[in-house]
Design a protein around this motif. Sequence first.
Motif, PDB file in Angstrom:
ATOM      1  N   SER A  44      54.171  55.556  33.697  1.00  0.00           N
ATOM      2  CA  SER A  44      53.055  54.659  33.388  1.00  0.00           C
ATOM      3  C   SER A  44      52.180  54.404  34.605  1.00  0.00           C
ATOM      4  CB  SER A  44      53.568  53.330  32.829  1.00  0.00           C
ATOM      5  OG  SER A  44      54.285  52.627  33.809  1.00  0.00           O
ATOM      6  N   GLY A  45      50.988  53.919  34.335  1.00  0.00           N
ATOM      7  CA  GLY A  45      50.070  53.440  35.353  1.00  0.00           C
ATOM      8  C   GLY A  45      49.707  52.005  35.011  1.00  0.00           C
ATOM      9  N   GLN A  46      48.944  51.389  35.868  1.00  0.00           N
ATOM     10  CA  GLN A  46      48.548  50.000  35.651  1.00  0.00           C
ATOM     11  C   GLN A  46      47.051  49.891  35.422  1.00  0.00           C
ATOM     12  OE1 GLN A  46      49.524  47.545  38.989  1.00  0.00           O
ATOM     13  NE2 GLN A  46      51.449  46.891  38.080  1.00  0.00           N
ATOM     14  N   ILE A  47      46.694  49.001  34.510  1.00  0.00           N
ATOM     15  CA  ILE A  47      45.300  48.598  34.341  1.00  0.00           C
ATOM     16  C   ILE A  47      45.256  47.105  34.618  1.00  0.00           C
ATOM     17  CG2 ILE A  47      43.428  48.254  32.703  1.00  0.00           C
ATOM     18  CD1 ILE A  47      44.265  50.865  31.369  1.00  0.00           C
ATOM     19  N   VAL A  48      44.411  46.701  35.562  1.00  0.00           N
ATOM     20  CA  VAL A  48      44.267  45.297  35.950  1.00  0.00           C
ATOM     21  C   VAL A  48      42.868  44.848  35.551  1.00  0.00           C
ATOM     22  CG1 VAL A  48      44.317  43.659  37.874  1.00  0.00           C
ATOM     23  CG2 VAL A  48      45.825  45.668  37.910  1.00  0.00           C
ATOM     24  N   VAL A  49      42.801  43.755  34.783  1.00  0.00           N
ATOM     25  CA  VAL A  49      41.516  43.237  34.311  1.00  0.00           C
ATOM     26  C   VAL A  49      41.344  41.817  34.834  1.00  0.00           C
ATOM     27  CG1 VAL A  49      40.090  42.688  32.311  1.00  0.00           C
ATOM     28  CG2 VAL A  49      41.625  44.663  32.239  1.00  0.00           C
ATOM     29  N   ILE A  74      41.902  36.517  27.563  1.00  0.00           N
ATOM     30  CA  ILE A  74      41.688  36.168  28.967  1.00  0.00           C
ATOM     31  C   ILE A  74      40.598  35.102  29.100  1.00  0.00           C
ATOM     32  CG2 ILE A  74      40.029  38.039  29.363  1.00  0.00           C
ATOM     33  CD1 ILE A  74      41.356  38.438  32.130  1.00  0.00           C
ATOM     34  N   GLY A  75      40.860  34.120  29.960  1.00  0.00           N
ATOM     35  CA  GLY A  75      39.913  33.053  30.230  1.00  0.00           C
ATOM     36  C   GLY A  75      39.190  33.272  31.548  1.00  0.00           C
ATOM     37  N   VAL A  76      38.277  32.388  31.849  1.00  0.00           N
ATOM     38  CA  VAL A  76      37.490  32.456  33.077  1.00  0.00           C
ATOM     39  C   VAL A  76      38.421  32.352  34.286  1.00  0.00           C
ATOM     40  CG1 VAL A  76      35.743  31.231  34.429  1.00  0.00           C
ATOM     41  CG2 VAL A  76      35.451  31.499  31.972  1.00  0.00           C
ATOM     42  N   GLY A  77      38.212  33.222  35.274  1.00  0.00           N
ATOM     43  CA  GLY A  77      38.987  33.178  36.510  1.00  0.00           C
ATOM     44  C   GLY A  77      40.421  33.629  36.362  1.00  0.00           C
ATOM     45  N   GLU A  78      40.727  34.409  35.326  1.00  0.00           N
ATOM     46  CA  GLU A  78      42.089  34.878  35.113  1.00  0.00           C
ATOM     47  C   GLU A  78      42.184  36.383  35.318  1.00  0.00           C
ATOM     48  OE1 GLU A  78      43.923  31.589  32.049  1.00  0.00           O
ATOM     49  OE2 GLU A  78      43.124  33.440  31.175  1.00  0.00           O
ATOM     50  N   VAL A  79      43.415  36.847  35.541  1.00  0.00           N
ATOM     51  CA  VAL A  79      43.690  38.265  35.718  1.00  0.00           C
ATOM     52  C   VAL A  79      44.895  38.646  34.872  1.00  0.00           C
ATOM     53  CG1 VAL A  79      45.136  37.903  37.783  1.00  0.00           C
ATOM     54  CG2 VAL A  79      44.005  40.119  37.421  1.00  0.00           C
ATOM     55  N   ALA A  80      44.849  39.850  34.308  1.00  0.00           N
ATOM     56  CA  ALA A  80      45.959  40.366  33.508  1.00  0.00           C
ATOM     57  C   ALA A  80      46.255  41.793  33.946  1.00  0.00           C
ATOM     58  CB  ALA A  80      45.616  40.340  32.024  1.00  0.00           C
ATOM     59  N   THR A  81      47.537  42.136  33.958  1.00  0.00           N
ATOM     60  CA  THR A  81      47.970  43.483  34.332  1.00  0.00           C
ATOM     61  C   THR A  81      48.696  44.109  33.155  1.00  0.00           C
ATOM     62  OG1 THR A  81      48.194  42.798  36.635  1.00  0.00           O
ATOM     63  CG2 THR A  81      49.331  44.817  35.990  1.00  0.00           C
ATOM     64  N   GLY A 119      51.752  56.028  38.118  1.00  0.00           N
ATOM     65  CA  GLY A 119      51.883  55.358  39.407  1.00  0.00           C
ATOM     66  C   GLY A 119      50.591  54.832  39.999  1.00  0.00           C
ATOM     67  N   GLU A 120      49.470  55.063  39.350  1.00  0.00           N
ATOM     68  CA  GLU A 120      48.174  54.607  39.868  1.00  0.00           C
ATOM     69  C   GLU A 120      47.761  53.297  39.203  1.00  0.00           C
ATOM     70  OE1 GLU A 120      46.319  56.059  42.359  1.00  0.00           O
ATOM     71  OE2 GLU A 120      48.041  57.379  42.602  1.00  0.00           O
ATOM     72  N   SER A 121      46.849  52.574  39.876  1.00  0.00           N
ATOM     73  CA  SER A 121      46.339  51.305  39.365  1.00  0.00           C
ATOM     74  C   SER A 121      44.823  51.389  39.235  1.00  0.00           C
ATOM     75  CB  SER A 121      46.722  50.183  40.335  1.00  0.00           C
ATOM     76  OG  SER A 121      46.322  48.943  39.839  1.00  0.00           O
ATOM     77  N   TYR A 122      44.309  50.887  38.116  1.00  0.00           N
ATOM     78  CA  TYR A 122      42.875  50.923  37.833  1.00  0.00           C
ATOM     79  C   TYR A 122      42.411  49.503  37.563  1.00  0.00           C
ATOM     80  CZ  TYR A 122      44.169  55.759  37.382  1.00  0.00           C
ATOM     81  OH  TYR A 122      44.672  56.999  37.647  1.00  0.00           O
ATOM     82  N   ARG A 123      41.351  49.101  38.247  1.00  0.00           N
ATOM     83  CA  ARG A 123      40.871  47.716  38.169  1.00  0.00           C
ATOM     84  C   ARG A 123      39.549  47.638  37.411  1.00  0.00           C
ATOM     85  NH1 ARG A 123      43.885  44.609  41.322  1.00  0.00           N
ATOM     86  NH2 ARG A 123      42.391  42.904  41.362  1.00  0.00           N
ATOM     87  N   PHE A 124      39.455  46.608  36.559  1.00  0.00           N
ATOM     88  CA  PHE A 124      38.233  46.345  35.813  1.00  0.00           C
ATOM     89  C   PHE A 124      37.876  44.876  35.955  1.00  0.00           C
ATOM     90  CE2 PHE A 124      39.903  50.147  33.968  1.00  0.00           C
ATOM     91  CZ  PHE A 124      38.780  50.911  33.727  1.00  0.00           C
ATOM     92  N   ARG A 125      36.612  44.594  35.767  1.00  0.00           N
ATOM     93  CA  ARG A 125      36.084  43.242  35.931  1.00  0.00           C
ATOM     94  C   ARG A 125      35.240  42.881  34.715  1.00  0.00           C
ATOM     95  NH1 ARG A 125      31.591  42.140  40.483  1.00  0.00           N
ATOM     96  NH2 ARG A 125      31.192  39.965  40.005  1.00  0.00           N
ATOM     97  N   ILE A 126      35.509  41.716  34.120  1.00  0.00           N
ATOM     98  CA  ILE A 126      34.700  41.210  33.007  1.00  0.00           C
ATOM     99  C   ILE A 126      33.641  40.292  33.599  1.00  0.00           C
ATOM    100  CG2 ILE A 126      34.671  39.862  30.885  1.00  0.00           C
ATOM    101  CD1 ILE A 126      37.645  40.633  30.543  1.00  0.00           C
ATOM    102  N   VAL A 127      32.387  40.637  33.358  1.00  0.00           N
ATOM    103  CA  VAL A 127      31.267  39.847  33.865  1.00  0.00           C
ATOM    104  C   VAL A 127      30.470  39.314  32.674  1.00  0.00           C
ATOM    105  CG1 VAL A 127      31.105  41.183  36.007  1.00  0.00           C
ATOM    106  CG2 VAL A 127      29.715  41.830  34.048  1.00  0.00           C
ATOM    107  N   SER A 128      29.721  38.250  32.914  1.00  0.00           N
ATOM    108  CA  SER A 128      28.799  37.743  31.893  1.00  0.00           C
ATOM    109  C   SER A 128      27.442  37.543  32.565  1.00  0.00           C
ATOM    110  CB  SER A 128      29.316  36.447  31.270  1.00  0.00           C
ATOM    111  OG  SER A 128      29.554  35.478  32.258  1.00  0.00           O
TER     112      SER A 128
END
Length: 141
Positions: A44-49, A74-81, A119-128
């Motif tokens: 598996s790999g990781q997705i971080v939002v 997910i709420g404002v200022g939160e992170v999930a993996t 083994g890799e991690s991918y980061r995403f950001r929710i913007v408004s």
Amino acid sequence: MRSILAVLPLLLLAGCSSYRADLEQVKAVPGDRLLAYQQPVDGSGQIVVNRDLGMLGGGCYVAVLVDRQVAARIGVGEVATFQVPAGARVVGIAADEQDETLCGKGRLRRERAVQVAAGESYRFRIVSENKEGFAIRPDQP
């Protein structure tokens, strides 16, 4: 006086856009709102939002989708993996259908494709943003 009245609405609108939270402000999404992809699997790999801070949609949860399945609220200022199998994945956001307020009644669907390697991690950001509303974008730490 007229110039102040002309500029004030623009300043107020600009204040509604989201902004990146400082690390000490970010909180993990509570376990009861993590709905899928929490157990690691072989290869598996990781997705971080991460969700930005800001007023626009600030009282609403956003549904985080992995392969079009609701994985978290997910709420404002939160992170999930999320622990996802390697391969082609679709990461997205949608209106939270569990939300009984007007937030859950809106139309929202944004998606991004990502090729996950083991083994890799991918980061995403929710913007408004004022013009476009919510978006999900790749994020660099």
